[in-house]
Write an enzyme that holds these catalytic residues in place. Structure first.
Site, PDB file in Angstrom:
ATOM      1  N   HIS A   1      10.595 -34.824  30.367  1.00 32.28           N
ATOM      2  CA  HIS A   1       9.584 -35.034  31.402  1.00 32.28           C
ATOM      3  C   HIS A   1       9.883 -34.251  32.675  1.00 32.28           C
ATOM      4  O   HIS A   1       8.992 -34.014  33.479  1.00 32.28           O
ATOM      5  CB  HIS A   1       9.398 -36.523  31.679  1.00 32.28           C
TER       6      HIS A   1
ATOM      7  N   ASN B   1      16.636 -38.367  27.694  1.00 34.88           N
ATOM      8  CA  ASN B   1      15.688 -37.324  27.324  1.00 34.88           C
ATOM      9  C   ASN B   1      15.135 -36.683  28.606  1.00 34.88           C
ATOM     10  O   ASN B   1      14.580 -37.393  29.459  1.00 34.88           O
ATOM     11  CB  ASN B   1      14.564 -37.976  26.501  1.00 34.88           C
TER      12      ASN B   1
ATOM     13  N   GLU C   1      17.005 -43.313  13.872  1.00 35.82           N
ATOM     14  CA  GLU C   1      16.628 -43.795  15.194  1.00 35.82           C
ATOM     15  C   GLU C   1      15.410 -44.681  14.987  1.00 35.82           C
ATOM     16  O   GLU C   1      14.359 -44.221  14.510  1.00 35.82           O
ATOM     17  CB  GLU C   1      16.288 -42.638  16.142  1.00 35.82           C
TER      18      GLU C   1
ATOM     19  N   ARG D   1       8.817 -28.914  21.132  1.00 36.63           N
ATOM     20  CA  ARG D   1       7.585 -29.097  20.351  1.00 36.63           C
ATOM     21  C   ARG D   1       7.026 -27.752  19.936  1.00 36.63           C
ATOM     22  O   ARG D   1       7.237 -26.732  20.609  1.00 36.63           O
ATOM     23  CB  ARG D   1       6.546 -29.864  21.170  1.00 36.63           C
TER      24      ARG D   1
ATOM     25  N   ARG E   1       4.961 -27.563  24.971  1.00 37.96           N
ATOM     26  CA  ARG E   1       4.265 -28.103  26.143  1.00 37.96           C
ATOM     27  C   ARG E   1       5.218 -28.463  27.287  1.00 37.96           C
ATOM     28  O   ARG E   1       4.822 -28.502  28.432  1.00 37.96           O
ATOM     29  CB  ARG E   1       3.416 -29.306  25.771  1.00 37.96           C
TER      30      ARG E   1
ATOM     31  N   HIS F   1      12.272 -45.165  22.433  1.00 34.75           N
ATOM     32  CA  HIS F   1      10.846 -45.027  22.718  1.00 34.75           C
ATOM     33  C   HIS F   1      10.324 -46.222  23.504  1.00 34.75           C
ATOM     34  O   HIS F   1      10.369 -47.351  23.049  1.00 34.75           O
ATOM     35  CB  HIS F   1       9.984 -44.829  21.466  1.00 34.75           C
TER      36      HIS F   1
ATOM     37  N   HIS G   1      13.099 -32.540  23.185  1.00 35.72           N
ATOM     38  CA  HIS G   1      12.197 -32.339  22.045  1.00 35.72           C
ATOM     39  C   HIS G   1      11.538 -30.974  22.224  1.00 35.72           C
ATOM     40  O   HIS G   1      10.762 -30.771  23.160  1.00 35.72           O
ATOM     41  CB  HIS G   1      11.151 -33.468  22.061  1.00 35.72           C
TER      42      HIS G   1
ATOM     43  N   THR H   1       5.536 -38.772  20.941  1.00 31.45           N
ATOM     44  CA  THR H   1       5.745 -39.071  19.518  1.00 31.45           C
ATOM     45  C   THR H   1       5.270 -40.500  19.261  1.00 31.45           C
ATOM     46  O   THR H   1       5.917 -41.460  19.667  1.00 31.45           O
ATOM     47  CB  THR H   1       7.243 -38.936  19.172  1.00 31.45           C
TER      48      THR H   1
ATOM     49  N   GLU I   1      15.450 -32.990  19.275  1.00 30.14           N
ATOM     50  CA  GLU I   1      14.365 -33.602  18.489  1.00 30.14           C
ATOM     51  C   GLU I   1      13.429 -32.496  18.070  1.00 30.14           C
ATOM     52  O   GLU I   1      13.064 -31.638  18.885  1.00 30.14           O
ATOM     53  CB  GLU I   1      13.575 -34.583  19.348  1.00 30.14           C
TER      54      GLU I   1
HETATM   55  N1  PXP Z   1      13.255 -41.021  20.847  1.00 32.88           N
HETATM   56  C1  PXP Z   1      12.337 -40.183  20.330  1.00 32.88           C
HETATM   57  C2  PXP Z   1      12.524 -39.746  18.909  1.00 32.88           C
HETATM   58  C3  PXP Z   1      11.264 -39.723  21.090  1.00 32.88           C
HETATM   59  O1  PXP Z   1      10.377 -38.872  20.554  1.00 32.88           O
HETATM   60  C4  PXP Z   1      11.169 -40.130  22.440  1.00 32.88           C
HETATM   61  C5  PXP Z   1      10.038 -39.622  23.290  1.00 32.88           C
HETATM   62  O2  PXP Z   1      10.180 -38.310  23.584  1.00 32.88           O
HETATM   63  C6  PXP Z   1      12.155 -40.982  22.939  1.00 32.88           C
HETATM   64  C7  PXP Z   1      13.173 -41.435  22.134  1.00 32.88           C
HETATM   65  C8  PXP Z   1      12.173 -41.438  24.378  1.00 32.88           C
HETATM   66  O3  PXP Z   1      11.064 -42.224  24.655  1.00 32.88           O
HETATM   67  P1  PXP Z   1      10.736 -42.584  26.150  1.00 32.88           P
HETATM   68  O4  PXP Z   1      10.433 -41.299  26.844  1.00 32.88           O
HETATM   69  O5  PXP Z   1       9.551 -43.496  26.033  1.00 32.88           O
HETATM   70  O6  PXP Z   1      11.944 -43.245  26.714  1.00 32.88           O
END
Ligand code: PXP
Length: 391
Positions: free
Chosen positions: A159, A156, A300, A194, A198, A340, A192, A250, A219
């Protein structure tokens, strides 16, 4: 754990324990059902020679020995303990070398052989029994050849966009980051989009759709705006997540049990656009049951509670929950993803769970990238400040 793998070797040769544990789990489940359990000992030649002598009265090391276990008094209802398999890593390595195989492949074959014994086959009884056992082993190998022995890792990149948005400029670009993630070997890119934009912007999604060579997992919340956008962009898969404006990330899974009809409608719209759908759910039985009724393709499973658990006992408990829900989801025909809060300490244990096909990880990887990349970044700036050149 349905398969408990223990390595007892002073200097184990190089093999992939995650792949081996997943292979054992897949085979055991396929051959003896979801409640079956067994243990595997990966030993050295000295230990297997000792076991061979003490228990079978035979001299010297061997490659694999199985010990079947009759039902025990007090055994949990439904649980079926098949027994124990001991494999010599030393002999397996020699045999792999002689046959031109990877050690991982040889270990899988020896496990197949040991498992066939535990299932009641015995090639030593005569030619007919030998042929029957060989057939059983072929069936087990065929099962294994169709399964994923290593889970996919999708990264992902939200960030990276968060850092960019802190200044509202162009750097760092999550699209460029996604390219580097792919070059490093990841199996997919997750973002994601949003409602409040953001971090990831519409432009990022458009460019990612054009540039991502692996798989793009979008996402999003199941809103009208997002469903229309997904239909236009056509990511490789959509993961439906809940979204609250005030949350930092999330925080929980979709409450599919409460919103089943609307989730099913969103799944239908995405399917009409030719897009497979994953639902991000908490590790709860009723959520996974409800997800199955929506027609979604994957779930997931939210790993946040496992990741946040403090003491080892709580971690074990959360791990067991995840395992049970992953098995439930798999039995319902879902492809199972997990994500997550996963990081460099808590991921390997989950990676050995054969029911989980894909991990979605963001924050830990981007955080580490900042730290492991910082030294080079400072040196390059130092070169500019001290010598006027970045070279
Ligand atoms: N899966 C989903 C559905 C999420 O919303 C997130 C966070 O954006 C992640 C995975 C990844 O989580 P993390 O950034 O804590 O690795």
């Amino acid at each position: 754990m349905p398969v408990l793998v223990r390595t007892d070797h002073p200097d184990p040769p190089c093999f992939n324990p995650v792949r081996f544990t997943r292979a054992c789990g897949i085979l055991l489940r396929a051959a003896a059902g979801p409640e079956a359990e067994l243990s595997v000992l990966l030993a050295d030649d000295r230990e297997i020679a000792r076991i061979n002598e003490v228990w079978l009265g035979r001299c010297g090391p061997t490659n694999v020995i199985s010990f079947g276990q009759a039902e025990q008094p007090g055994q949990e209802a439904g649980c079926r303990i098949l027994g124990d398999i001991a494999i010599s890593l030393d002999t397996a390595r020699r045999e792999a070398g002689a046959a031109g195989l990877e050690l991982d492949q040889r270990l899988e074959s020896l496990f197949v052989h040991g498992l066939a014994h535990l299932l009641g086959e015995d090639h030593e009884l005569g030619p007919a029994e030998e042929a029957r056992m060989a057939g059983q082993e072929r069936r087990l190998h065929t099962i294994l050849s169709k399964e994923k022995l290593m889970a996919d890792l999708c990264i992902n990149v939200d960030h990276v966009a968060t850092v960019r948005q802190a200044r509202g400029g162009r750097e760092p670009d999550p699209v460029l980051a996604a390219g580097l993630v792919e070059l490093a070997g990841a199996d997919g890119i997750v973002t994601h989009l949003r409602e409040d934009r953001r971090h990831i912007q519409d432009r990022d999604i458009r460019l990612l759709r054009e540039t991502v060579q692996t798989r793009l997992n979008l996402e999003m919340a199941a809103t009208g705006e997002m469903l229309a956008l997904a239909a236009a962009i056509r990511p490789d898969i959509v993961t439906l997540v809940p979204e609250r404006r005030e949350e930092l990330t999330t925080e929980g899974g979709l409450d599919v049990a409460r919103t089943e009809a609307s989730v099913a409608e969103a799944v239908g719209r995405l399917h009409d656009a030719g897009i497979p759908v994953s639902l991000f759910v908490d590790p709860e039985e009723r959520q996974i049951d409800a997800a199955a009724r929506t027609g979604a393709d994957c779930v997931e499973i939210h790993t946040g509670r496992y990741a946040d658990a403090g003491d080892p006992e709580a971690v074990d408990q959360e791990f067991d929950h995840l395992l049970a829900r992953a098995r439930q989801a798999r039995d319902l025909g879902f492809r199972v993803h997990a994500g997550h809060g996963l990081n460099y300490r808590n991921t390997a244990r989950l990676a050995a769970v054969s029911e989980i096909e894909e991990f979605s990880i963001g924050h830990a990887v981007v955080s580490r990238a900042v730290l492991v990349g910082l030294t080079a970044a400072v040196r390059e700036m130092l070169a500019l400040v001290k010598r006027g050149s970045a070279g």
